[in-house]
Write a protein that holds these residues in place. Structure first.
Motif, short mmCIF file in Angstrom:
data_model
loop_
_atom_site.label_atom_id
_atom_site.label_comp_id
_atom_site.label_asym_id
_atom_site.label_seq_id
_atom_site.Cartn_x
_atom_site.Cartn_y
_atom_site.Cartn_z
N LEU A 8 0.82 -1.37 -0.02
CA LEU A 8 0.05 0.11 0.09
C LEU A 8 0.84 1.07 -0.07
O LEU A 8 0.28 2.10 -0.53
N SER A 9 2.05 1.27 0.67
CA SER A 9 2.96 2.27 0.75
C SER A 9 3.23 2.80 -0.52
O SER A 9 3.52 4.12 -0.73
N ALA A 10 3.48 1.97 -1.54
CA ALA A 10 3.78 2.35 -2.86
C ALA A 10 2.76 3.17 -3.42
O ALA A 10 3.05 4.28 -4.40
N THR A 354 8.14 -6.56 -3.60
CA THR A 354 6.59 -5.81 -3.40
C THR A 354 6.98 -4.46 -3.57
O THR A 354 5.42 -4.02 -3.93
N PHE A 355 7.81 -4.03 -3.65
CA PHE A 355 7.75 -2.46 -3.70
C PHE A 355 8.13 -2.15 -5.28
O PHE A 355 7.69 -1.06 -5.89
N ASP A 356 9.23 -3.18 -5.87
CA ASP A 356 9.57 -2.75 -7.15
C ASP A 356 9.54 -4.14 -7.77
O ASP A 356 10.44 -5.10 -7.46
N PRO A 357 8.36 -4.37 -8.61
CA PRO A 357 8.45 -5.78 -9.39
C PRO A 357 9.55 -6.12 -10.09
O PRO A 357 9.96 -7.25 -10.63
N LYS A 358 10.42 -5.15 -10.76
CA LYS A 358 11.46 -5.28 -11.54
C LYS A 358 12.83 -5.87 -10.72
O LYS A 358 13.88 -6.16 -11.34
N TYR A 359 12.85 -5.71 -9.36
CA TYR A 359 13.85 -6.15 -8.44
C TYR A 359 14.08 -7.68 -8.52
O TYR A 359 13.19 -8.25 -8.45
N GLN A 360 15.22 -8.06 -8.73
CA GLN A 360 15.69 -9.60 -8.94
C GLN A 360 16.02 -9.97 -7.40
O GLN A 360 17.28 -9.54 -6.87
#
Length: 463
Positions: A8-10, A354-360
């Motif tokens: 939700l914070s994003a 969960t904050f950045d879906p592109k993060y691996q």
């Protein structure tokens, strides 16, 4: 609940940060701009200083002060500025301000008050150099700093005041300037393949400086490619952690991660970073200073940097000879707010993806980012400039025992009290240390560290 909060914070950031960032001037206040792209500023609005982010502002009516200002500017390669001829001054270009004048006891001359009212030096560190020198001229630095703090809420207070007199030598003035360490180069990570939190072999007895994320794989929503806003860090900045090992012969109690403040405009390493870490390591804490991301990045992105640092320390608990449960976080002003954001949203096993879906994700993300305690040094749970009194929110965060330390002359004093009350009502174990007469931004001074040590030692002993 925290996994939900992190998602939700994003979305909440996009709606709230632009509205709340500039509510109060000072150490907490900041116009964050758009959270998904870099803040733009035209070249006409920003002028880079000719010096090295050190401003020497002085009252030219006092010849002794003016002479000292010239010497200080030469010693520090700083920019000279007469306080009554400041129409072209870009105050936001500086990190340190040396302010010269003739005080009237503990009060400021009207010319200095007017100068401080015209400019915002919030988040900057201010060092007064003042006319005096005789026994009758001894003044209270706390009183002067309090007067400055009322006009500059949130400005950091340098831990020394220079008393200048007509017979003071040039060498003495230069020695004082050099003792401040303002031009001291900060340690930065070596650009090596195995010099990250996920890849490095730790050296517990020697200081290390390590990148927190692998190159090109730091969770982010902000797109930052060109520094056209006068930001402290360039687009190539990578957050990192610096260790301060416990000295040989000292029993190890646990670990502490320190977050300097600076309103997300600066990381005020002096007096809120290395000085504190060195003092804590001498008491038996494996200490680490976290150089997190600043604007145009958001508070949440910086909080993820801290969570990564906690995971790194816990993953090497055996090498650092600590119990993995005995890890605390602490922060000064904005650094405390950052710590609170991490504890509310990004600790435990919350994955940065969960904050950045592109993060691996990598193996380090499977390590818990929990902390056994939080230190709020002139800070609070909330956002920039506003401490939360939402008891339900604080209760949902399952927050650890929290140590509040603040001065009675801090412009945010009432907010510290209200936030601590709300945390206590939410079931958080709260410890308070009030420093009578202290303004905002006292850093490692104020003799609060021994009390904090006793409190934290007891918490670690109960784990």
């Amino acid at each position: 609940m925290k996994r939900l909060l992190s998602i939700l914070s994003a979305m909440a950031l996009l709606l709230s940060l632009c509205a709340c960032g500039s509510e109060d001037a000072g150490h907490f206040a900041l116009d964050m701009g758009n959270s998904s792209s870099q803040t733009e500023r035209s070249d006409d609005d920003y002028t880079k200083p000719s010096g090295n982010s050190i401003l020497i502002a002085y009252d030219p009516a006092q010849e002794t002060v003016a002479q000292a200002a010239d010497i200080l500017a030469d010693a520090l390669s700083g920019d000279l500025q007469e306080i009554e001829d400041d129409s072209g001054l870009h105050a936001d270009a500086y990190e340190y301000v040396l302010l010269g004048f003739a005080p009237d006891g503990d009060t400021l001359p009207q010319t200095v008050e007017a100068f401080l009212q015209r400019h915002d030096f919030g988040a900057r560190t201010i060092y007064p150099f003042v006319l005096g020198g005789s026994d009758e001229d001894v003044i209270s630095s706390a009183g002067l700093y309090s007067s400055i703090s009322q006009l500059q809420p949130g400005a950091l207070m340098g831990n020394d005041v220079l008393m200048v007199s007509p017979d003071m030598t040039k060498d003495a003035i230069r020695a004082w300037a050099e003792s401040l360490g303002l031009n001291r180069a900060a340690a930065v990570p070596e650009n090596a393949p195995a010099n990250t939190a996920a890849t490095a072999a730790v050296t517990p007895k020697e200081q290390q400086v390590l990148y927190l994320w692998e190159e090109g794989n730091a969770p982010a929503q902000t797109e930052y490619t060109v520094n056209n806003g006068g930001y402290s860090d360039g687009p190539d900045f990578r957050p990192y952690i610096t260790s301060f090992p416990v000295p040989n012969g000292v029993d190890i109690k646990g670990a502490i991660l320190v977050c300097p403040g600076g309103a997300f405009q600066f990381r005020s390493d002096q007096p809120e970073g290395s000085d504190v870490a060195e003092a804590l390591s001498a008491l038996g804490y494996q200490s680490f200073v976290v150089d997190y991301r600043l604007r145009p990045y958001t508070q949440q992105e910086g909080a993820l940097d801290l969570a990564r640092a906690v995971r790194f320390v816990r993953s090497h608990a055996e090498e650092y000879r600590i119990d993995p449960r005995d890890i605390a976080v602490m922060g000064f002003s904005a650094g405390g707010i950052l710590s609170g954001d991490m504890l509310l949203n990004f600790d435990e096993d919350v994955n940065p993806a969960t904050f950045d879906p592109k993060y691996q994700p990598d193996e380090l993300d499977s390590v818990s980012a929990d902390a056994a305690a939080c230190g709020m040094i002139y800070s609070f749970y909330g956002r920039l400039s506003v401490g939360t009194t939402d008891v339900e929110l604080l209760h949902s965060g399952n927050l650890p025992p929290t140590f509040y330390c603040y001065g009675t002359r801090d412009p945010f004093y009432k907010q510290f009290l209200a936030n601590a009350d709300a945390a206590e009502e939410a079931g958080v174990a709260v410890e308070r240390l009030q420093l009578d007469g202290m303004p905002h931004g006292f850093g490692s001074s104020g003799d609060w560290i021994p009390t904090y040590d006793q409190w934290l030692s007891a918490i670690f002993a109960d784990n």
